[in-house]
Design a protein around this motif. Structure first.
Motif, short mmCIF file in Angstrom:
data_model
loop_
_atom_site.label_atom_id
_atom_site.label_comp_id
_atom_site.label_asym_id
_atom_site.label_seq_id
_atom_site.Cartn_x
_atom_site.Cartn_y
_atom_site.Cartn_z
N ASN A 22 10.24 7.79 -23.54
CA ASN A 22 11.65 7.42 -23.65
C ASN A 22 12.54 8.65 -23.79
O ASN A 22 13.62 8.58 -24.34
N ASN A 23 12.09 9.81 -23.30
CA ASN A 23 12.86 11.04 -23.45
C ASN A 23 13.89 11.25 -22.35
O ASN A 23 14.63 12.22 -22.39
N GLY A 24 13.94 10.38 -21.35
CA GLY A 24 14.92 10.49 -20.29
C GLY A 24 14.53 11.45 -19.17
O GLY A 24 15.28 11.62 -18.23
N ASN A 25 13.38 12.09 -19.26
CA ASN A 25 12.92 13.01 -18.22
C ASN A 25 12.00 12.29 -17.25
O ASN A 25 10.81 12.57 -17.19
N CYS A 26 12.54 11.37 -16.50
CA CYS A 26 11.71 10.55 -15.63
C CYS A 26 12.21 10.59 -14.19
O CYS A 26 13.39 10.80 -13.94
N VAL A 27 11.30 10.35 -13.30
CA VAL A 27 11.63 10.13 -11.90
C VAL A 27 11.41 8.65 -11.65
O VAL A 27 10.42 8.08 -12.10
N GLU A 28 12.34 8.02 -10.95
CA GLU A 28 12.21 6.61 -10.62
C GLU A 28 11.97 6.49 -9.12
O GLU A 28 12.45 7.30 -8.33
N VAL A 29 11.23 5.48 -8.74
CA VAL A 29 10.90 5.24 -7.34
C VAL A 29 11.33 3.82 -6.95
O VAL A 29 11.30 2.92 -7.79
N ALA A 30 11.74 3.66 -5.71
CA ALA A 30 12.10 2.34 -5.18
C ALA A 30 11.53 2.20 -3.78
O ALA A 30 11.50 3.17 -3.01
N ALA A 31 11.08 1.01 -3.45
CA ALA A 31 10.59 0.71 -2.10
C ALA A 31 11.78 0.54 -1.16
O ALA A 31 12.79 -0.05 -1.52
N LEU A 32 11.66 1.09 0.04
CA LEU A 32 12.68 0.95 1.07
C LEU A 32 12.19 0.00 2.16
O LEU A 32 10.98 -0.12 2.38
N PRO A 33 13.11 -0.63 2.87
CA PRO A 33 12.68 -1.44 4.01
C PRO A 33 11.87 -0.58 4.99
O PRO A 33 12.19 0.59 5.20
N GLY A 34 10.83 -1.12 5.52
CA GLY A 34 10.00 -0.38 6.45
C GLY A 34 8.87 0.40 5.79
O GLY A 34 8.12 1.09 6.45
#
Length: 72
Positions: A22-34
């Motif tokens: 919970n330190n805020g040093n994160c990378v987030e990922v999201a799926a894209l169409p295709g």
């Protein structure tokens, strides 16, 4: 990999790793169409987004696993 602003399509569902603290040093990922993926810094959700094709993302993950990017 292309640095962009938030993709113009429908809102993306951003996910953080369950290993993230919970330190805020994160990378987030999201799926894209295709099948591609988008990455962003969780500290700046309205900031730049890196987009990868499916093949680019696989190569990125493989490189990270193999230590190609060194230690930060």
């Amino acid at each position: 990999m292309k640095p962009t602003t938030q993709p113009a399509s429908a809102p993306l569902e951003w996910v953080k790793s369950s290993y993230s603290g919970n330190n805020g040093n994160c990378v987030e990922v999201a799926a894209l169409p295709g099948g591609g993926r988008a990455l962003r810094d969780s500290k700046d959700p309205s900031g730049p987004v890196l987009t990868f094709t499916r093949a680019e993302f696989r190569a990125f993950i493989a490189g990270a696993r193999d230590g190609e990017f060194g230690e930060a």
